[in-house]
Design a protein around this motif. Structure first.
Motif, PDB file in Angstrom:
ATOM      1  N   PHE A 163       0.807  -1.223   0.000  1.00 10.03           N
ATOM      2  CA  PHE A 163       0.000   0.000   0.000  1.00 10.03           C
ATOM      3  C   PHE A 163       0.839   1.272   0.000  1.00 10.03           C
ATOM      4  O   PHE A 163       0.313   2.361   0.161  1.00 10.03           O
ATOM      5  N   GLU A 166       4.245   6.278  -3.669  1.00 14.07           N
ATOM      6  CA  GLU A 166       5.550   6.784  -4.068  1.00 14.07           C
ATOM      7  C   GLU A 166       5.728   8.208  -3.544  1.00 14.07           C
ATOM      8  O   GLU A 166       4.767   8.961  -3.421  1.00 14.07           O
ATOM      9  N   SER A 270      -6.657  18.407  -9.009  1.00 15.12           N
ATOM     10  CA  SER A 270      -5.412  18.373  -9.777  1.00 15.12           C
ATOM     11  C   SER A 270      -5.719  18.246 -11.254  1.00 15.12           C
ATOM     12  O   SER A 270      -6.870  18.088 -11.669  1.00 15.12           O
ATOM     13  N   LYS A 340       3.746  12.856  -9.415  1.00 16.71           N
ATOM     14  CA  LYS A 340       3.539  13.577  -8.157  1.00 16.71           C
ATOM     15  C   LYS A 340       4.911  14.006  -7.668  1.00 16.71           C
ATOM     16  O   LYS A 340       5.920  13.594  -8.254  1.00 16.71           O
ATOM     17  N   ARG A 443      -2.042  22.305 -10.098  1.00 16.30           N
ATOM     18  CA  ARG A 443      -1.913  21.673  -8.777  1.00 16.30           C
ATOM     19  C   ARG A 443      -2.352  22.605  -7.663  1.00 16.30           C
ATOM     20  O   ARG A 443      -2.145  22.298  -6.489  1.00 16.30           O
TER      21      ARG A 443
HETATM   22  C1  UDX Z   1      -1.219   4.773  -4.862  1.00 16.81           C
HETATM   23  C2  UDX Z   1      -1.836   4.413  -3.494  1.00 16.81           C
HETATM   24  O1  UDX Z   1      -1.945   5.613  -2.705  1.00 16.81           O
HETATM   25  C3  UDX Z   1      -0.973   3.382  -2.777  1.00 16.81           C
HETATM   26  O2  UDX Z   1      -1.590   2.987  -1.564  1.00 16.81           O
HETATM   27  C4  UDX Z   1      -0.788   2.185  -3.693  1.00 16.81           C
HETATM   28  O3  UDX Z   1       0.086   1.252  -3.090  1.00 16.81           O
HETATM   29  C5  UDX Z   1      -0.240   2.599  -5.044  1.00 16.81           C
HETATM   30  O4  UDX Z   1      -1.064   3.598  -5.636  1.00 16.81           O
HETATM   31  P1  UDX Z   1       0.794   6.308  -5.683  1.00 16.81           P
HETATM   32  O5  UDX Z   1       0.201   6.106  -7.043  1.00 16.81           O
HETATM   33  O6  UDX Z   1       2.238   6.043  -5.490  1.00 16.81           O
HETATM   34  O7  UDX Z   1       0.037   5.376  -4.617  1.00 16.81           O
HETATM   35  O8  UDX Z   1       0.536   7.818  -5.206  1.00 16.81           O
HETATM   36  P2  UDX Z   1      -0.737   8.614  -4.616  1.00 16.81           P
HETATM   37  O9  UDX Z   1      -0.249   9.498  -3.546  1.00 16.81           O
HETATM   38  O10 UDX Z   1      -1.857   7.719  -4.285  1.00 16.81           O
HETATM   39  O11 UDX Z   1      -1.149   9.561  -5.824  1.00 16.81           O
HETATM   40  C6  UDX Z   1      -1.700   9.066  -7.040  1.00 16.81           C
HETATM   41  C7  UDX Z   1      -2.064  10.212  -7.961  1.00 16.81           C
HETATM   42  O12 UDX Z   1      -3.202  10.921  -7.467  1.00 16.81           O
HETATM   43  C8  UDX Z   1      -0.961  11.260  -8.130  1.00 16.81           C
HETATM   44  O13 UDX Z   1      -0.890  11.662  -9.477  1.00 16.81           O
HETATM   45  C9  UDX Z   1      -1.415  12.397  -7.237  1.00 16.81           C
HETATM   46  O14 UDX Z   1      -0.910  13.646  -7.646  1.00 16.81           O
HETATM   47  C10 UDX Z   1      -2.921  12.312  -7.424  1.00 16.81           C
HETATM   48  N1  UDX Z   1      -3.665  12.908  -6.300  1.00 16.81           N
HETATM   49  C11 UDX Z   1      -3.589  12.360  -5.059  1.00 16.81           C
HETATM   50  C12 UDX Z   1      -4.461  14.020  -6.524  1.00 16.81           C
HETATM   51  O15 UDX Z   1      -4.532  14.528  -7.642  1.00 16.81           O
HETATM   52  N2  UDX Z   1      -5.151  14.558  -5.475  1.00 16.81           N
HETATM   53  C13 UDX Z   1      -5.109  14.021  -4.220  1.00 16.81           C
HETATM   54  O16 UDX Z   1      -5.790  14.562  -3.322  1.00 16.81           O
HETATM   55  C14 UDX Z   1      -4.296  12.897  -4.002  1.00 16.81           C
END
Ligand code: UDX
Ligand code: ADP
Length: 463
Positions: A163, A166, A270, A340, A443
């Protein structure tokens, strides 16, 4: 049983950091991470910890502590499988790009290859742990291959989805909200579950280690990502409504997030979510639902992806419209390419799609990202197969100095929320740009009124 030797197949964004933390917290267990990719393994073994192939805050220290002691990176896959009593499978499971399920189902060819390799090499009983995100019931296929092609040794298959997010991988691994372990509910299955529980119990409180049956564990991973992505699409849907009505999406998110039933996290509007998991896992969920004839369920989740695509497209379209319906020959500077902040990963990053649209409009796109290499950016664009590599090389320029990237630009698009962008000298940037100078903040990272005071025309997502 007590695990002494762990092998992890796949030294990527999941396998590398996860094994580094398992090794750090279990000095008595030997952990060997193997990969077919020699360059990647060489980078994991590089004396200079700045050159690790995965950029994650704090990862260099964790690797530095255990590497050579009980953490090893190697290309000798067979030897590591042979020596291990527990094998993690952490290989990539991209969306299929061919055949049945193209564009939706997960491509399990790397998983199957791993299973066949394990079956060929193993001479002693092993616990196999699925770490990669997999469609429900993959464990059954892995077990089938192992039991029918192996050397008569016994296997237990566990599902232990990761979970970590990154950019915060080390933090997430060191203090996880929960660890999930699924396994067969037989005496042997329960013993294997316990062996893995013991590995995590070295640092994770027992109450946070959840054990379930195999299918619940596999489905929980897809569900967690689908719910998280759904929140982002929900707030992004509202961001468009805010823009036409005069509401401010950050204010709306703050107001609803105070409701303890909703909570404040994952409500940041975003330019669209990216990353290797969200889209792939939802497509997977949609595919599984469809294959069981559950069309209403499939359509419900597919909408999360449709909204995300819409968000990326409307951001690019808005840039073109605002700049008098033409960006042909104009220099458009991107701040950020990663999906991100705090990662060098670009998989499914919104920046790729926004760039693709603007290049179609004949813009000259110039990109600065503190951690992403230029080869990576070109390969991301080439992967879309919109135009030739040569055309991509001509249309996109990569700069290592942000001020140079922004000099002479007509507009700036903020596509990744890197903290350093907030510290720039915006007056100096404005002075060196074409006028009118635009900022398109995908963003809502920068201070809008401060930029307006400098002279910029500012668009912020959801405002
Ligand atoms: C995700 C899950 O959070 C993690 O638990 C799983 O193991 C893998 O997938 P990750 O993809 O690494 O992790 O990053 P995360 O922080 O979830 O962000 C995913 C995307 O959503 C990013 O592009 C981020 O910028 C975007 N995001 C996230 C938003 O646009 N708004 C938010 O409020 C949160
Ligand atoms: P993730 O984000 O899931 O970690 P990555 O693509 O970063 O995905 O990492 C997966 C790694 O698995 C890659 O480095 C790839 O080379 C490796 N890999 C895939 N198949 C095998 C295999 N059969 N044996 C060894 N390594 C493999």
């Amino acid at each position: 049983m007590k695990v002494k030797n762990i092998c992890c197949i796949g030294a990527g964004y999941v396998g590398g950091p996860t094994m580094a933390v398992i090794a750090q917290k279990n000095p008595n267990i030997n952990v060997t991470v193997v990969d077919l990719n020699e360059k990647r393994i060489a980078a994991w073994n590089d004396d200079n910890l700045d050159n690790l192939p995965v950029y994650e805050p704090g990862l260099d220290a964790v690797v530095g502590e255990s590497r050579g002691r009980n953490l090893f990176f190697s290309t000798a896959v067979d030897a590591a499988i042979d020596a291990a009593d527990m094998i993690f499978i952490s290989v990539n499971t991209p969306t299929k790009t061919y055949g049945v399920g193209k564009g939706m189902a997960a491509d399990l060819k790397y998983i199957e290859l791993c299973a066949r390799q394990i079956a060929r090499v193993s001479k002693s009983d092993k616990i196999i742990v699925e770490k990669s995100t997999l469609p429900v019931r993959t464990a059954e296929a892995v077990k089938n291959i192992l039991d029918n092609t192996g050397n008569g040794v016994k296997y237990q298959i566990l599902s232990n989805p990761e979970f970590l997010a990154e950019g915060t991988a080390v933090e997430d691994l060191q203090a996880p909200d929960r660890v999930l372990i699924g396994g067969e509910q037989t005496p042997e299955g329960l013993e294997a579950i316990q062996a893995l529980v013991d590995v995590y119990a070295s640092w994770v409180p027992k109450a946070q280690i959840i054990t379930t049956n195999l299918w619940s564990s596999e489905l929980s991973k897809l569900t967690a990502n689908a719910f998280l992505a759904q929140r982002v699409s929900s707030i992004n849907a509202l961001s468009e409504l805010c823009e036409v009505t005069g509401a401010n999406v950050d204010e709306v998110a703050n107001a609803i997030g105070k409701d303890s039933r909703i909570g404040p996290k994952f409500l940041k509007a975003s330019v669209g979510f990216g990353g290797s998991c969200f889209q792939k896992d939802i497509l997977n969920l949609v595919y599984i639902a469809k294959s069981y004839g559950l069309d209403a369920v499939a359509d419900y989740w597919e909408q999360v992806i449709i909204m995300n695509d819409h968000q990326k497209h409307r951001f690019a379209a808005n840039m073109v419209r605002t700049m008098y319906n033409t960006v042909s020959g104009k220099k458009l500077a991107f701040l950020g390419w990663a999906f991100k902040k705090d990662t060098n990963d670009t998989r499914e990053s919104a920046a790729i799609y926004v760039a693709d649209k603007l290049i179609d409009e004949q813009a000259n796109v110039v990109v600065y990202d503190p951690k992403v290499t230029d080869q990576q950016m070109y390969s991301d664009l080439d992967y879309l197969q919109t135009r030739s590599s040569e055309a991509n090389q001509n249309a996109l320029t990569v700069e290592n100095d942000p001020y140079k990237a922004l000099e002479g630009a007509h507009a700036i698009a903020v596509l990744t929320e890197w903290d350093e962008f907030k510290t720039y000298d915006w007056q100096r940037i404005y002075d060196n740009m074409h006028k009118p100078a635009f900022v398109f903040d995908g963003r809502s990272l920068l201070d809008k009124s401060a930029l307006e005071q400098v002279g910029f025309q500012v668009y912020v997502i959801g405002q």
